[in-house]
Design a protein around this motif. Structure first.
Motif, PDB file in Angstrom:
ATOM      1  N   MET A  37      -5.559  -0.497   6.078  1.00  0.00           N
ATOM      2  CA  MET A  37      -5.652   0.659   5.163  1.00  0.00           C
ATOM      3  C   MET A  37      -7.062   0.878   4.626  1.00  0.00           C
ATOM      4  N   LEU A  68       5.647  -9.054  -1.499  1.00  0.00           N
ATOM      5  CA  LEU A  68       4.685  -8.404  -2.383  1.00  0.00           C
ATOM      6  C   LEU A  68       4.385  -6.989  -1.890  1.00  0.00           C
ATOM      7  N   GLY A  69       4.111  -6.093  -2.816  1.00  0.00           N
ATOM      8  CA  GLY A  69       3.728  -4.739  -2.456  1.00  0.00           C
ATOM      9  C   GLY A  69       4.749  -4.135  -1.501  1.00  0.00           C
ATOM     10  N   LYS A  92       0.374 -14.849  11.214  1.00  0.00           N
ATOM     11  CA  LYS A  92      -1.019 -15.054  10.786  1.00  0.00           C
ATOM     12  C   LYS A  92      -1.409 -14.131   9.643  1.00  0.00           C
ATOM     13  N   PRO A 103       1.618  -5.772  -6.534  1.00  0.00           N
ATOM     14  CA  PRO A 103       0.230  -5.999  -6.975  1.00  0.00           C
ATOM     15  C   PRO A 103      -0.751  -4.890  -6.592  1.00  0.00           C
ATOM     16  N   GLU A 104      -0.230  -3.731  -6.178  1.00  0.00           N
ATOM     17  CA  GLU A 104      -1.120  -2.671  -5.670  1.00  0.00           C
ATOM     18  C   GLU A 104      -2.232  -2.326  -6.651  1.00  0.00           C
ATOM     19  N   LEU A 136       0.863 -13.125   7.317  1.00  0.00           N
ATOM     20  CA  LEU A 136       1.984 -13.211   6.361  1.00  0.00           C
ATOM     21  C   LEU A 136       2.881 -11.966   6.448  1.00  0.00           C
ATOM     22  N   ILE A 196      -3.608  -4.504   4.312  1.00  0.00           N
ATOM     23  CA  ILE A 196      -4.758  -4.028   3.531  1.00  0.00           C
ATOM     24  C   ILE A 196      -5.958  -3.780   4.443  1.00  0.00           C
ATOM     25  N   GLU A 240       8.859  -3.684  -1.482  1.00  0.00           N
ATOM     26  CA  GLU A 240       9.451  -2.356  -1.280  1.00  0.00           C
ATOM     27  C   GLU A 240      10.386  -2.338  -0.070  1.00  0.00           C
ATOM     28  N   ALA A 248       3.764  -9.866   2.953  1.00  0.00           N
ATOM     29  CA  ALA A 248       2.773  -9.873   1.863  1.00  0.00           C
ATOM     30  C   ALA A 248       2.189  -8.485   1.639  1.00  0.00           C
ATOM     31  N   ARG A 270       7.382 -18.702   4.690  1.00  0.00           N
ATOM     32  CA  ARG A 270       6.247 -18.520   3.784  1.00  0.00           C
ATOM     33  C   ARG A 270       6.197 -17.110   3.200  1.00  0.00           C
TER      34      ARG A 270
HETATM   35  N1  CO8 Z   1      -2.700  -7.232   4.427  1.00  0.00           N
HETATM   36  C1  CO8 Z   1      -3.457  -7.782   5.404  1.00  0.00           C
HETATM   37  N2  CO8 Z   1      -3.609  -9.110   5.562  1.00  0.00           N
HETATM   38  C2  CO8 Z   1      -2.974  -9.918   4.694  1.00  0.00           C
HETATM   39  C3  CO8 Z   1      -2.170  -9.418   3.658  1.00  0.00           C
HETATM   40  C4  CO8 Z   1      -2.041  -8.006   3.543  1.00  0.00           C
HETATM   41  N3  CO8 Z   1      -1.254  -7.420   2.612  1.00  0.00           N
HETATM   42  N4  CO8 Z   1      -1.684 -10.460   2.955  1.00  0.00           N
HETATM   43  C5  CO8 Z   1      -2.166 -11.580   3.543  1.00  0.00           C
HETATM   44  N5  CO8 Z   1      -2.937 -11.244   4.587  1.00  0.00           N
HETATM   45  C6  CO8 Z   1      -3.655 -12.149   5.489  1.00  0.00           C
HETATM   46  C7  CO8 Z   1      -4.887 -12.754   4.814  1.00  0.00           C
HETATM   47  O1  CO8 Z   1      -5.960 -11.850   4.857  1.00  0.00           O
HETATM   48  C8  CO8 Z   1      -5.080 -13.991   5.647  1.00  0.00           C
HETATM   49  O2  CO8 Z   1      -5.713 -13.617   6.860  1.00  0.00           O
HETATM   50  P1  CO8 Z   1      -7.037 -14.423   7.361  1.00  0.00           P
HETATM   51  O3  CO8 Z   1      -6.522 -15.823   7.636  1.00  0.00           O
HETATM   52  O4  CO8 Z   1      -7.427 -13.673   8.600  1.00  0.00           O
HETATM   53  O5  CO8 Z   1      -8.018 -14.373   6.236  1.00  0.00           O
HETATM   54  C9  CO8 Z   1      -3.667 -14.437   5.991  1.00  0.00           C
HETATM   55  O6  CO8 Z   1      -2.841 -13.280   5.804  1.00  0.00           O
HETATM   56  C10 CO8 Z   1      -3.159 -15.534   5.079  1.00  0.00           C
HETATM   57  O7  CO8 Z   1      -3.316 -15.105   3.741  1.00  0.00           O
HETATM   58  P2  CO8 Z   1      -4.086 -15.964   2.619  1.00  0.00           P
HETATM   59  O8  CO8 Z   1      -5.120 -16.841   3.248  1.00  0.00           O
HETATM   60  O9  CO8 Z   1      -4.541 -15.027   1.559  1.00  0.00           O
HETATM   61  O10 CO8 Z   1      -2.868 -16.882   2.106  1.00  0.00           O
HETATM   62  P3  CO8 Z   1      -2.687 -17.502   0.652  1.00  0.00           P
HETATM   63  O11 CO8 Z   1      -1.506 -18.422   0.777  1.00  0.00           O
HETATM   64  O12 CO8 Z   1      -3.963 -18.028   0.123  1.00  0.00           O
HETATM   65  O13 CO8 Z   1      -2.271 -16.238  -0.284  1.00  0.00           O
HETATM   66  C11 CO8 Z   1      -1.069 -14.221  -0.856  1.00  0.00           C
HETATM   67  C12 CO8 Z   1      -1.072 -15.557  -0.055  1.00  0.00           C
HETATM   68  C13 CO8 Z   1      -1.039 -14.509  -2.358  1.00  0.00           C
HETATM   69  C14 CO8 Z   1       0.193 -13.460  -0.450  1.00  0.00           C
HETATM   70  C15 CO8 Z   1      -2.346 -13.409  -0.518  1.00  0.00           C
HETATM   71  O14 CO8 Z   1      -2.463 -13.332   0.893  1.00  0.00           O
HETATM   72  C16 CO8 Z   1      -2.327 -12.013  -1.060  1.00  0.00           C
HETATM   73  O15 CO8 Z   1      -2.575 -11.800  -2.244  1.00  0.00           O
HETATM   74  N6  CO8 Z   1      -2.054 -10.989  -0.184  1.00  0.00           N
HETATM   75  C17 CO8 Z   1      -2.097  -9.595  -0.560  1.00  0.00           C
HETATM   76  C18 CO8 Z   1      -0.904  -9.219  -1.393  1.00  0.00           C
HETATM   77  C19 CO8 Z   1      -0.985  -7.765  -1.783  1.00  0.00           C
HETATM   78  O16 CO8 Z   1      -1.831  -7.347  -2.540  1.00  0.00           O
HETATM   79  N7  CO8 Z   1      -0.078  -6.956  -1.260  1.00  0.00           N
HETATM   80  C20 CO8 Z   1       0.003  -5.553  -1.566  1.00  0.00           C
HETATM   81  C21 CO8 Z   1      -0.665  -4.788  -0.485  1.00  0.00           C
HETATM   82  S1  CO8 Z   1      -0.726  -3.021  -0.839  1.00  0.00           S
HETATM   83  C22 CO8 Z   1       0.829  -2.460  -0.469  1.00  0.00           C
HETATM   84  O17 CO8 Z   1       1.645  -3.185   0.006  1.00  0.00           O
HETATM   85  C23 CO8 Z   1       1.304  -1.041  -0.722  1.00  0.00           C
HETATM   86  C24 CO8 Z   1       0.165  -0.136  -0.627  1.00  0.00           C
HETATM   87  C25 CO8 Z   1       0.548   1.240  -1.055  1.00  0.00           C
HETATM   88  C26 CO8 Z   1      -0.660   2.083  -0.883  1.00  0.00           C
HETATM   89  C27 CO8 Z   1      -0.307   3.524  -0.779  1.00  0.00           C
HETATM   90  C28 CO8 Z   1      -1.416   4.259  -0.027  1.00  0.00           C
HETATM   91  C29 CO8 Z   1      -0.963   5.621   0.398  1.00  0.00           C
END
Ligand code: CO8
Length: 258
Positions: free
Chosen positions: A71, A107-108, A24, A131-132, A26, A68, A112, A64, A60
């Motif tokens: 965090m 992604l992200g 749910k 994409p951070e 991803l 987020i 990694e 992802a 899929r």
């Molecule tokens: N975190 C939490 N939930 C997520 C994440 C994520 N990274 N990615 C997807 N989800 C959730 C969505 O919120 C959604 O949940 P809900 O149905 O409850 O709204 C569900 O998964 C399905 O996602 P989408 O509806 O968005 O699905 P789409 O097919 O429309 O889009 C994408 C898919 C393009 C992958 C989109 O979900 C997306 O852009 N996700 C985020 C990608 C991203 O930015 N990843 C980087 C995260 S930051 C990181 O990884 C490193 C951080 C380092 C920080 C250092 C701090 C010390």
């Protein structure tokens, strides 16, 4: 065998298969999933019956990113105090070879995590990105370092500064991915590759992994010296005797991991 909620752990012969399983979200890496992946890999790494580990996600999404939503409310003091993401150092200390089988989004933190594995086999649907920057942070699980070593400065800067994704063909051309396979065949193909590795001598496979990894940490001269010493030490194993005898006798080797 341990019980997990956010991953599946399966043993297929000498291959330990770890499947990220938060569909749910991803496969976003929340603290529980991170804890479970590291625990599973440590468990498999300590098991002499396992010769290779395969890490995969869903069709899929491999993953992802870091979670987020988890965090978002954290303060600097909290992420600093818990040393967020430092547990991945334990994953990269595993000595057993680890193959990533990636389909969909990596992604992200997902990209990694794939790069923390020893190499990546990708489905033709795979997409990689850091994409951070679009969230106001930077990679936090080694992406700025490992992506740069994998694909070079130009593409790493492009990806970390624009947040764009790379499709699988670009990822293979750039050296991030070792092989591309049709999505429907990903698991079978990756399992075949992991099984091939698991049929080698485990101590020798560990030495090969350690030698390649050393190239990221040292100078060429020191790395070549390290390799030569490890190469010499392979002659202390029964598996070197068996491997070379099998070649001379025109038969398949039977390694005993000793
Ligand atoms: N975190 C939490 N939930 C997520 C994440 C994520 N990274 N990615 C997807 N989800 C959730 C969505 O919120 C959604 O949940 P809900 O149905 O409850 O709204 C569900 O998964 C399905 O996602 P989408 O509806 O968005 O699905 P789409 O097919 O429309 O889009 C994408 C898919 C393009 C992958 C989109 O979900 C997306 O852009 N996700 C985020 C990608 C991203 O930015 N990843 C980087 C995260 S930051 C990181 O990884 C490193 C951080 C380092 C920080 C250092 C701090 C010390």
């Amino acid at each position: 065998m341990s019980e997990f909620d956010t991953i599946l752990l399966d043993r297929r012969g000498r291959v330990g298969v770890v499947t990220l399983n938060r569909p749910k979200a991803l496969n976003a890496l929340d603290s529980q999933l991170m804890r479970e992946v590291v625990a599973a890999v440590e468990e498999l790494d300590a098991d002499p019956g396992i010769g290779a580990i395969l890490l995969t996600g869903s069709d899929r999404a491999f993953a992802a990113g870091a979670d987020i939503k988890e965090m978002q409310p954290k303060t600097f003091a909290e992420v600093h105090a818990e040393d967020l993401f430092s547990q991945w150092d334990r994953f990269s200390s595993a000595r057993t070879p680890i193959v990533a089988a990636v389909a969909g989004y990596a992604l992200g933190g997902g990209c990694e995590l794939a790069m923390l594995c020893d190499f990546i086999i990708a489905a033709d649907t795979a997409k990689f990105g850091q994409p951070e920057i679009t969230l106001g942070v930077i990679p936090g699980i080694g992406g700025s370092q490992r992506l740069t070593r994998a694909v070079g400065k130009a593409k790493a800067m492009d990806m970390c500064l624009t947040g764009r994704t790379m499709d699988v063909n670009e990822a293979e051309r750039a050296g991030l991915v070792s092989r591309i396979v049709p999505a429907a065949a990903l698991l079978d193909e990756a399992l075949k590759v992991a099984t091939t590795i698991a049929e080698m001598s485990l101590p020798i496979a560990m030495m090969a992994k350690e030698a390649v990894n050393r190239s990221f940490e040292t100078t060429l001269a020191e790395g070549v010296k390290f390799e030569r010493r490890v190469f010499h030490s392979t002659f202390a194993t029964a598996d070197q005797k068996e491997g070379m005898a099998a070649f001379v006798e025109k038969r398949s080797p039977h390694f005993t991991n000793s």
